[in-house]
Scaffold this motif. Structure first.
Motif, PDB file in Angstrom:
ATOM      1  N   MET A 130      32.537  37.896  40.254  1.00 50.29           N
ATOM      2  CA  MET A 130      33.210  36.599  40.190  1.00 50.29           C
ATOM      3  C   MET A 130      34.102  36.524  38.948  1.00 50.29           C
ATOM      4  SD  MET A 130      31.501  32.784  40.049  1.00 50.29           S
ATOM      5  CE  MET A 130      30.773  33.045  38.424  1.00 50.29           C
ATOM      6  N   ARG A 131      33.598  37.018  37.826  1.00 49.74           N
ATOM      7  CA  ARG A 131      34.360  36.970  36.581  1.00 49.74           C
ATOM      8  C   ARG A 131      35.626  37.828  36.677  1.00 49.74           C
ATOM      9  NH1 ARG A 131      30.327  38.173  33.426  1.00 49.74           N
ATOM     10  NH2 ARG A 131      30.904  40.334  33.112  1.00 49.74           N
ATOM     11  N   ALA A 132      35.509  38.982  37.355  1.00 48.05           N
ATOM     12  CA  ALA A 132      36.670  39.854  37.515  1.00 48.05           C
ATOM     13  C   ALA A 132      37.750  39.182  38.355  1.00 48.05           C
ATOM     14  CB  ALA A 132      36.244  41.168  38.156  1.00 48.05           C
ATOM     15  N   LYS A 133      37.341  38.535  39.450  1.00 49.83           N
ATOM     16  CA  LYS A 133      38.312  37.838  40.302  1.00 49.83           C
ATOM     17  C   LYS A 133      38.945  36.671  39.563  1.00 49.83           C
ATOM     18  CE  LYS A 133      36.245  39.069  44.749  1.00 49.83           C
ATOM     19  NZ  LYS A 133      37.432  39.772  45.259  1.00 49.83           N
ATOM     20  N   LEU A 134      38.158  35.989  38.761  1.00 50.55           N
ATOM     21  CA  LEU A 134      38.681  34.880  37.980  1.00 50.55           C
ATOM     22  C   LEU A 134      39.695  35.382  36.957  1.00 50.55           C
ATOM     23  CD1 LEU A 134      38.675  31.914  37.205  1.00 50.55           C
ATOM     24  CD2 LEU A 134      36.608  32.322  35.850  1.00 50.55           C
ATOM     25  N   GLY A 135      39.410  36.521  36.340  1.00 49.21           N
ATOM     26  CA  GLY A 135      40.349  37.097  35.384  1.00 49.21           C
ATOM     27  C   GLY A 135      41.681  37.435  36.024  1.00 49.21           C
ATOM     28  N   VAL A 136      41.643  37.956  37.240  1.00 50.30           N
ATOM     29  CA  VAL A 136      42.880  38.264  37.978  1.00 50.30           C
ATOM     30  C   VAL A 136      43.674  36.985  38.227  1.00 50.30           C
ATOM     31  CG1 VAL A 136      43.783  39.057  40.194  1.00 50.30           C
ATOM     32  CG2 VAL A 136      41.979  40.359  39.045  1.00 50.30           C
ATOM     33  N   ALA A 137      42.985  35.917  38.624  1.00 48.88           N
ATOM     34  CA  ALA A 137      43.659  34.647  38.897  1.00 48.88           C
ATOM     35  C   ALA A 137      44.285  34.072  37.624  1.00 48.88           C
ATOM     36  CB  ALA A 137      42.667  33.652  39.504  1.00 48.88           C
ATOM     37  N   ILE A 138      43.565  34.173  36.511  1.00 48.44           N
ATOM     38  CA  ILE A 138      44.091  33.662  35.243  1.00 48.44           C
ATOM     39  C   ILE A 138      45.315  34.466  34.807  1.00 48.44           C
ATOM     40  CG2 ILE A 138      43.596  33.383  32.776  1.00 48.44           C
ATOM     41  CD1 ILE A 138      40.662  32.817  33.603  1.00 48.44           C
ATOM     42  N   SER A 139      45.257  35.782  34.954  1.00 49.50           N
ATOM     43  CA  SER A 139      46.402  36.633  34.605  1.00 49.50           C
ATOM     44  C   SER A 139      47.630  36.266  35.424  1.00 49.50           C
ATOM     45  CB  SER A 139      46.052  38.111  34.832  1.00 49.50           C
ATOM     46  OG  SER A 139      45.068  38.539  33.924  1.00 49.50           O
ATOM     47  N   ALA A 140      47.423  35.975  36.710  1.00 46.69           N
ATOM     48  CA  ALA A 140      48.544  35.597  37.570  1.00 46.69           C
ATOM     49  C   ALA A 140      49.172  34.289  37.093  1.00 46.69           C
ATOM     50  CB  ALA A 140      48.068  35.467  39.020  1.00 46.69           C
ATOM     51  N   ALA A 141      48.338  33.327  36.690  1.00 47.59           N
ATOM     52  CA  ALA A 141      48.865  32.046  36.180  1.00 47.59           C
ATOM     53  C   ALA A 141      49.624  32.253  34.872  1.00 47.59           C
ATOM     54  CB  ALA A 141      47.718  31.058  35.981  1.00 47.59           C
ATOM     55  N   GLN A 142      49.153  33.171  34.042  1.00 47.03           N
ATOM     56  CA  GLN A 142      49.873  33.484  32.804  1.00 47.03           C
ATOM     57  C   GLN A 142      51.254  34.070  33.102  1.00 47.03           C
ATOM     58  OE1 GLN A 142      46.596  35.835  30.863  1.00 47.03           O
ATOM     59  NE2 GLN A 142      47.362  34.782  29.034  1.00 47.03           N
ATOM     60  N   ARG A 143      51.296  34.992  34.043  1.00 43.81           N
ATOM     61  CA  ARG A 143      52.584  35.620  34.373  1.00 43.81           C
ATOM     62  C   ARG A 143      53.573  34.612  34.924  1.00 43.81           C
ATOM     63  NH1 ARG A 143      49.070  39.620  36.343  1.00 43.81           N
ATOM     64  NH2 ARG A 143      49.354  38.879  38.485  1.00 43.81           N
ATOM     65  N   ARG A 144      53.084  33.598  35.610  1.00 46.93           N
ATOM     66  CA  ARG A 144      53.974  32.561  36.125  1.00 46.93           C
ATOM     67  C   ARG A 144      54.420  31.600  35.021  1.00 46.93           C
ATOM     68  NH1 ARG A 144      49.845  32.211  40.008  1.00 46.93           N
ATOM     69  NH2 ARG A 144      49.235  30.140  39.271  1.00 46.93           N
ATOM     70  N   GLY A 145      53.830  31.722  33.832  1.00 45.12           N
ATOM     71  CA  GLY A 145      54.178  30.832  32.739  1.00 45.12           C
ATOM     72  C   GLY A 145      53.521  29.473  32.844  1.00 45.12           C
ATOM     73  N   HIS A 146      52.498  29.360  33.667  1.00 40.83           N
ATOM     74  CA  HIS A 146      51.833  28.066  33.853  1.00 40.83           C
ATOM     75  C   HIS A 146      50.857  27.763  32.730  1.00 40.83           C
ATOM     76  CE1 HIS A 146      48.878  25.446  36.356  1.00 40.83           C
ATOM     77  NE2 HIS A 146      49.664  24.696  35.635  1.00 40.83           N
ATOM     78  N   VAL A 147      50.222  28.808  32.183  1.00 42.41           N
ATOM     79  CA  VAL A 147      49.252  28.589  31.114  1.00 42.41           C
ATOM     80  C   VAL A 147      49.536  29.541  29.959  1.00 42.41           C
ATOM     81  CG1 VAL A 147      47.443  27.788  32.678  1.00 42.41           C
ATOM     82  CG2 VAL A 147      47.571  30.208  32.104  1.00 42.41           C
ATOM     83  N   ALA A 148      49.191  29.093  28.765  1.00 42.08           N
ATOM     84  CA  ALA A 148      49.311  29.929  27.574  1.00 42.08           C
ATOM     85  C   ALA A 148      47.935  30.015  26.932  1.00 42.08           C
ATOM     86  CB  ALA A 148      50.319  29.328  26.595  1.00 42.08           C
ATOM     87  N   LEU A 149      47.479  31.224  26.678  1.00 41.08           N
ATOM     88  CA  LEU A 149      46.142  31.422  26.141  1.00 41.08           C
ATOM     89  C   LEU A 149      46.182  32.051  24.761  1.00 41.08           C
ATOM     90  CD1 LEU A 149      44.268  32.864  29.261  1.00 41.08           C
ATOM     91  CD2 LEU A 149      43.917  30.641  28.224  1.00 41.08           C
ATOM     92  N   GLY A 150      45.261  31.617  23.889  1.00 45.15           N
ATOM     93  CA  GLY A 150      45.088  32.281  22.620  1.00 45.15           C
ATOM     94  C   GLY A 150      44.077  33.398  22.717  1.00 45.15           C
ATOM     95  N   VAL A 151      43.508  33.612  23.915  1.00 40.64           N
ATOM     96  CA  VAL A 151      42.556  34.685  24.184  1.00 40.64           C
ATOM     97  C   VAL A 151      43.040  35.451  25.406  1.00 40.64           C
ATOM     98  CG1 VAL A 151      40.584  33.450  23.207  1.00 40.64           C
ATOM     99  CG2 VAL A 151      41.150  33.137  25.609  1.00 40.64           C
TER     100      VAL A 151
END
Length: 215
Positions: A130-151
């Protein structure tokens, strides 16, 4: 010549056993329910039951696997362009609502994972996937410029899962009444964690100013 197994019948039998087990767990609790009681509830012989599930731990693992299948589309929706925060809150609401509605069972299963090493390992494997799939989803949102993470996306996924573990325990302890406040608080924390920089494309279209012609 041996008769080949009927996959439709096998699936129906598994569903019959899982439903019977959940009914028994609700009445008597996980630890107090015997395999014989599950047999009686399902209307099956012990041999038929053990053919599909050799132990109660196997039954719980199968229920957890069904839950994983239910939530995978939520991750896929985020990865394919859905709103990150809405998607995570839908995920949290699904998990917390289920644990709140089945608070007695949820609490007992949590306790059982502390006693049963095999069950604990199964849940750890489930969580890692589950954590791996969530990481993929978060990475996709980052690439779209929707979220910015300090981690990193992987670190963010671990933080989300840790928060969900806390929500599950809270819902298991207090029941369905806790669901809405917990999800609302989860949304606030997710907005801070993910530092939402702009709405996704669909939301931007909804928020575009109305032209004079269409006004």
């Amino acid at each position: 010549m041996a008769r080949s197994a009927d996959p439709v019948l096998a699936q129906r039998r598994r569903r019959q056993i899982l439903d019977a087990a959940m009914s028994c767990f609700r009445r008597r609790g996980f630890h107090q329910t015997s395999m014989q009681e599950i047999c009686a509830e399902a209307g099956l012989s012990a041999g038929a039951l053990y053919r599909y599930f050799p132990s109660k731990s196997e039954i719980i693992a199968a229920i957890a696997e069904e839950d994983r299948s239910d939530i995978e589309p939520l991750f896929e929706a985020i990865a394919s362009g859905g709103d990150m925060i809405d998607g995570l809150c839908a995920f949290a609401e699904h998990v917390v609502t289920k644990c709140g509605a089945e608070s007695t069972i949820a609490a007992e299963v949590i306790a059982e994972t502390l006693r049963d090493r095999d069950l604990s390992q199964r849940f750890a494997t489930h969580e890692a996937a589950m954590r791996a799939k969530l990481g993929v989803a978060i990475s996709a949102a980052q690439r779209r410029g929707h979220v910015a993470l300090g981690v990193t996306a992987e670190q963010a996924a671990r933080i989300v899962v840790l928060m969900l573990d806390g929500l599950v325990i809270r819902a298991a302890a207090h029941g369905a009444a806790e669901v809405r406040p917990l999800v609302d608080d989860f949304r606030v924390v997710m907005q801070r964690l993910f530092n939402v920089t702009r709405p996704p494309p669909t939301a931007r279209r909804r928020l575009a100013p109305v032209s004079k012609e269409s006004a």
